[in-house]
Design an enzyme around this catalytic site. Structure first.
Site, PDB file in Angstrom:
ATOM      1  N   ASN A  33      17.426  19.673  -5.114  1.00  0.00           N
ATOM      2  CA  ASN A  33      16.191  20.324  -5.553  1.00  0.00           C
ATOM      3  C   ASN A  33      15.745  19.787  -6.912  1.00  0.00           C
ATOM      4  O   ASN A  33      15.259  20.540  -7.765  1.00  0.00           O
ATOM      5  CB  ASN A  33      16.354  21.847  -5.575  1.00  0.00           C
ATOM      6  CG  ASN A  33      15.960  22.491  -4.249  1.00  0.00           C
ATOM      7  OD1 ASN A  33      14.943  22.129  -3.656  1.00  0.00           O
ATOM      8  ND2 ASN A  33      16.770  23.430  -3.782  1.00  0.00           N
ATOM      9  N   ASP A  59      21.342  18.758  -1.198  1.00  0.00           N
ATOM     10  CA  ASP A  59      19.965  19.030  -1.595  1.00  0.00           C
ATOM     11  C   ASP A  59      20.002  19.465  -3.053  1.00  0.00           C
ATOM     12  O   ASP A  59      20.397  20.587  -3.353  1.00  0.00           O
ATOM     13  CB  ASP A  59      19.373  20.125  -0.696  1.00  0.00           C
ATOM     14  CG  ASP A  59      17.976  20.520  -1.123  1.00  0.00           C
ATOM     15  OD1 ASP A  59      17.466  19.968  -2.108  1.00  0.00           O
ATOM     16  OD2 ASP A  59      17.392  21.408  -0.459  1.00  0.00           O
ATOM     17  N   ASP A  66      17.060  14.892  -1.945  1.00  0.00           N
ATOM     18  CA  ASP A  66      18.393  14.919  -1.321  1.00  0.00           C
ATOM     19  C   ASP A  66      19.112  13.634  -1.713  1.00  0.00           C
ATOM     20  O   ASP A  66      18.612  12.541  -1.458  1.00  0.00           O
ATOM     21  CB  ASP A  66      18.255  15.041   0.194  1.00  0.00           C
ATOM     22  CG  ASP A  66      17.508  16.303   0.590  1.00  0.00           C
ATOM     23  OD1 ASP A  66      18.165  17.342   0.773  1.00  0.00           O
ATOM     24  OD2 ASP A  66      16.264  16.250   0.680  1.00  0.00           O
ATOM     25  N   ASN A 108      19.612  18.753   4.813  1.00  0.00           N
ATOM     26  CA  ASN A 108      19.244  20.166   4.742  1.00  0.00           C
ATOM     27  C   ASN A 108      18.527  20.484   6.055  1.00  0.00           C
ATOM     28  O   ASN A 108      17.416  19.992   6.295  1.00  0.00           O
ATOM     29  CB  ASN A 108      18.328  20.427   3.534  1.00  0.00           C
ATOM     30  CG  ASN A 108      17.864  21.877   3.452  1.00  0.00           C
ATOM     31  OD1 ASN A 108      17.594  22.503   4.469  1.00  0.00           O
ATOM     32  ND2 ASN A 108      17.743  22.405   2.250  1.00  0.00           N
ATOM     33  N   GLU A 165      21.538  24.733   3.857  1.00  0.00           N
ATOM     34  CA  GLU A 165      20.647  25.779   4.381  1.00  0.00           C
ATOM     35  C   GLU A 165      20.972  26.121   5.833  1.00  0.00           C
ATOM     36  O   GLU A 165      20.106  26.070   6.702  1.00  0.00           O
ATOM     37  CB  GLU A 165      19.168  25.396   4.215  1.00  0.00           C
ATOM     38  CG  GLU A 165      18.604  25.791   2.861  1.00  0.00           C
ATOM     39  CD  GLU A 165      17.111  26.110   2.888  1.00  0.00           C
ATOM     40  OE1 GLU A 165      16.313  25.166   2.762  1.00  0.00           O
ATOM     41  OE2 GLU A 165      16.739  27.286   3.030  1.00  0.00           O
ATOM     42  N   ASP A 181      12.288  20.524   7.334  1.00  0.00           N
ATOM     43  CA  ASP A 181      11.378  19.881   6.381  1.00  0.00           C
ATOM     44  C   ASP A 181      12.102  18.788   5.580  1.00  0.00           C
ATOM     45  O   ASP A 181      11.451  18.017   4.885  1.00  0.00           O
ATOM     46  CB  ASP A 181      10.669  20.894   5.467  1.00  0.00           C
ATOM     47  CG  ASP A 181      11.538  22.058   5.039  1.00  0.00           C
ATOM     48  OD1 ASP A 181      12.756  22.035   5.286  1.00  0.00           O
ATOM     49  OD2 ASP A 181      10.992  23.006   4.444  1.00  0.00           O
ATOM     50  N   HIS A 182      13.444  18.701   5.714  1.00  0.00           N
ATOM     51  CA  HIS A 182      14.220  17.609   5.117  1.00  0.00           C
ATOM     52  C   HIS A 182      14.709  16.676   6.234  1.00  0.00           C
ATOM     53  O   HIS A 182      14.837  17.091   7.387  1.00  0.00           O
ATOM     54  CB  HIS A 182      15.465  18.136   4.402  1.00  0.00           C
ATOM     55  CG  HIS A 182      15.194  19.062   3.250  1.00  0.00           C
ATOM     56  ND1 HIS A 182      15.464  18.730   1.942  1.00  0.00           N
ATOM     57  CD2 HIS A 182      14.710  20.327   3.211  1.00  0.00           C
ATOM     58  CE1 HIS A 182      15.158  19.738   1.151  1.00  0.00           C
ATOM     59  NE2 HIS A 182      14.707  20.728   1.893  1.00  0.00           N
TER      60      HIS A 182
END
Length: 260
Positions: free
Chosen positions: A152, A150, A221, A7, A34, A250-251
């Site tokens: 989530n 991802d 992930d 991501n 994303e 941030d991933h």
DNA sequence: ATGCCTTGTCGCACAAGA
């Protein structure tokens, strides 16, 4: 061959990091999430210059998924079946030919679902039900198939540094975790956990409150492998050092090595 | 802590993320 998921939190802002990572790691297939870009505004040239084909399913400002592959990308399908009214760009699937035969691969960006009590949480759960139904159909094909992205979802308490911090969060609700378990139990192998990698390595660290410096992360992930893909599984790993680069997502990339 | 960052948007503050 190496198959990865990442991501990137905005492909236009992350293109230098993406190109540097592709060049150093040389993965064969990469699932991105994303993009936050339309198909027209994704910066393809720096990726194609490194020898990758690019298939995108973009959306302006939000969401957006892609598959990158050194080998040709065939039979591309966008959108998760089951809700024609769903306009969010969260799923792309394709077939890639390898030395060991065809590999079907999907790049997915599962809805976040926060805040609880809003319409976003039932949307997340409905999306997971659609994913389970589609995955069941794909498994019936009995072919090498990887569901990467991802999710989530924090599958287990050990997939968070501080699980108690996530008790009230959509990523750690019993319904979210249960749906993820139901998906895996259709017959997939959750590759990182299956390779018995040590706890304490995560795939996401918030930008806020020094989460990276404190290793206050979560593992959300995942690469889920069909039985035929699992037969080729050699190892699984997470490129956590990428989180320490300049202007990071941030991933970080999560990947598997396959004997193919 | 409705907080703390980061990205993208018909920007000049706000939504969304997780």
């Amino acid at each position: 061959m190496i198959v990865a998921t990442w991501n990137v939190n905005g492909i236009k802002s992350r293109i230098d990091n993406v190109a540097a990572w592709l060049e150093s790691r040389q993965p064969d297939v990469v699932c991105l999430q994303e993009l936050k870009s339309t198909d027209e505004t994704v910066p393809r040239e720096p990726i194609e210059r490194l020898g990758y084909n690019v298939a995108t399913h973009g959306q302006k400002g939000f969401n957006g998924v892609a598959i990158l592959s050194k080998r040709p990308i065939e039979d591309v399908r966008e959108r998760l079946p089951g809700d024609d009214a769903d306009e969010q760009a969260r799923y792309i699937e394709a077939v890639i030919s390898t030395d060991a035969g065809a590999l079907r691969i999907a790049s997915l960006y599962l809805p976040n679902g926060n805040p609880l009590g809003s319409e976003k949480f039932p949307y997340k759960l409905a999306w997971m039900e659609r994913l389970i139904a589609h995955a069941r159909n794909r498994l019936a094909l009995e072919e090498p198939f990887i569901l990467a992205g991802d999710y989530n979802v924090i599958p287990m308490p050990e997939d968070a540094r501080n699980a108690d911090d996530w008790r009230g969060d959509a990523l750690f609700q019993p319904e979210s975790r249960g749906a993820f378990r139901e998906l895996v139990n259709l017959g997939f192998t959750e590759s990182y956990r299956a390779c018995d990698e040590a706890d304490g390595t995560y795939s996401f660290w918030d930008y806020q409150a020094g989460a990276w410096q404190k290793n206050n992360g979560i593992r959300i992930d995942h690469l889920l492998l069909s039985p035929q893909a699992t037969d080729m599984l050699v190892s699984a790993s997470i490129d956590k050092e990428v989180r320490g680069w300049e202007k990071p997502s941030d991933h970080v990339p999560v990947m598997v090595q396959l004997a193919a």
